[in-house]
Design a protein around this motif. Structure first.
Motif, mmCIF file in Angstrom:
data_model
loop_
_atom_site.group_PDB
_atom_site.id
_atom_site.type_symbol
_atom_site.label_atom_id
_atom_site.label_comp_id
_atom_site.label_asym_id
_atom_site.label_seq_id
_atom_site.Cartn_x
_atom_site.Cartn_y
_atom_site.Cartn_z
ATOM 1 N N VAL A 1 0.841 -1.201 0.000
ATOM 2 C CA VAL A 1 0.000 0.000 0.000
ATOM 3 C C VAL A 1 0.877 1.253 0.000
ATOM 4 O O VAL A 1 0.606 2.211 -0.732
ATOM 5 N N ALA A 2 1.928 1.251 0.784
ATOM 6 C CA ALA A 2 2.820 2.413 0.846
ATOM 7 C C ALA A 2 3.495 2.652 -0.504
ATOM 8 O O ALA A 2 3.591 3.796 -0.958
ATOM 9 N N ASN A 3 3.946 1.588 -1.145
ATOM 10 C CA ASN A 3 4.586 1.736 -2.451
ATOM 11 C C ASN A 3 3.614 2.275 -3.492
ATOM 12 O O ASN A 3 3.975 3.127 -4.311
ATOM 13 N N LEU A 4 2.386 1.792 -3.467
ATOM 14 C CA LEU A 4 1.373 2.303 -4.385
ATOM 15 C C LEU A 4 1.100 3.779 -4.108
ATOM 16 O O LEU A 4 1.038 4.590 -5.038
ATOM 17 N N ALA A 5 0.973 4.138 -2.837
ATOM 18 C CA ALA A 5 0.708 5.529 -2.475
ATOM 19 C C ALA A 5 1.857 6.438 -2.925
ATOM 20 O O ALA A 5 1.625 7.559 -3.383
ATOM 21 N N LYS A 6 3.086 5.946 -2.847
ATOM 22 C CA LYS A 6 4.241 6.739 -3.272
ATOM 23 C C LYS A 6 4.235 6.958 -4.786
ATOM 24 O O LYS A 6 4.699 7.995 -5.260
ATOM 25 N N GLY B 1 5.576 13.048 -4.036
ATOM 26 C CA GLY B 1 6.071 14.108 -3.176
ATOM 27 C C GLY B 1 5.755 13.904 -1.701
ATOM 28 O O GLY B 1 6.218 14.662 -0.857
ATOM 29 N N SER B 2 4.990 12.876 -1.386
ATOM 30 C CA SER B 2 4.559 12.635 -0.002
ATOM 31 C C SER B 2 5.191 11.380 0.599
ATOM 32 O O SER B 2 4.669 10.827 1.560
ATOM 33 N N ALA B 3 6.312 10.944 0.052
ATOM 34 C CA ALA B 3 6.923 9.685 0.484
ATOM 35 C C ALA B 3 7.233 9.663 1.976
ATOM 36 O O ALA B 3 6.986 8.661 2.656
ATOM 37 N N GLU B 4 7.742 10.765 2.505
ATOM 38 C CA GLU B 4 8.101 10.804 3.925
ATOM 39 C C GLU B 4 6.865 10.631 4.814
ATOM 40 O O GLU B 4 6.870 9.873 5.786
ATOM 41 N N LYS B 5 5.791 11.329 4.489
ATOM 42 C CA LYS B 5 4.544 11.230 5.260
ATOM 43 C C LYS B 5 3.940 9.836 5.124
ATOM 44 O O LYS B 5 3.436 9.270 6.099
ATOM 45 N N ILE B 6 4.015 9.265 3.924
ATOM 46 C CA ILE B 6 3.489 7.910 3.695
ATOM 47 C C ILE B 6 4.235 6.908 4.565
ATOM 48 O O ILE B 6 3.623 6.041 5.197
ATOM 49 N N ASP B 7 5.570 7.024 4.620
ATOM 50 C CA ASP B 7 6.360 6.124 5.462
ATOM 51 C C ASP B 7 6.011 6.289 6.939
ATOM 52 O O ASP B 7 5.937 5.312 7.686
#
Length: 81
Positions: free
Chosen positions: A52-57, A62-68
């Motif tokens: 899910v995190a990879n898909l969201a990234k 631009g939101s990779a840090e928040k997603i992690d």
């Protein structure tokens, strides 16, 4: 039997189902908690959260840090690590 009767019967059935589910959970909450915090749950949750995190990234690069950060917070709630 009118439409109101059918709706009320449906509401009663749902309410009874919810009550039964609550009772079942209360009777087995130690087992449920143990299962949610097991090694197997950790592995499964890590795989799902990573996907899910990879898909969201990919959708919001631009939101990779928040997603992690969100992924890590959710991961703390499930599994044993």
């Amino acid at each position: 039997m009118g439409i109101d009767d059918v709706v009320n019967k449906g509401k009663e059935a749902v309410s009874e189902g919810v009550d039964k589910a609550k009772d079942l959970y209360e009777q087995n909450k130690d087992k449920v908690d143990e299962a949610l915090h097991s090694e197997q749950a950790e592995g499964i949750s890590d795989s799902i959260l990573d996907g899910v995190a990879n898909l969201a990234k990919k959708v919001a690069p631009g939101s990779a840090e928040k997603i992690d950060e969100i992924r890590d917070n959710v991961d703390k709630q499930v599994g044993n690590e």
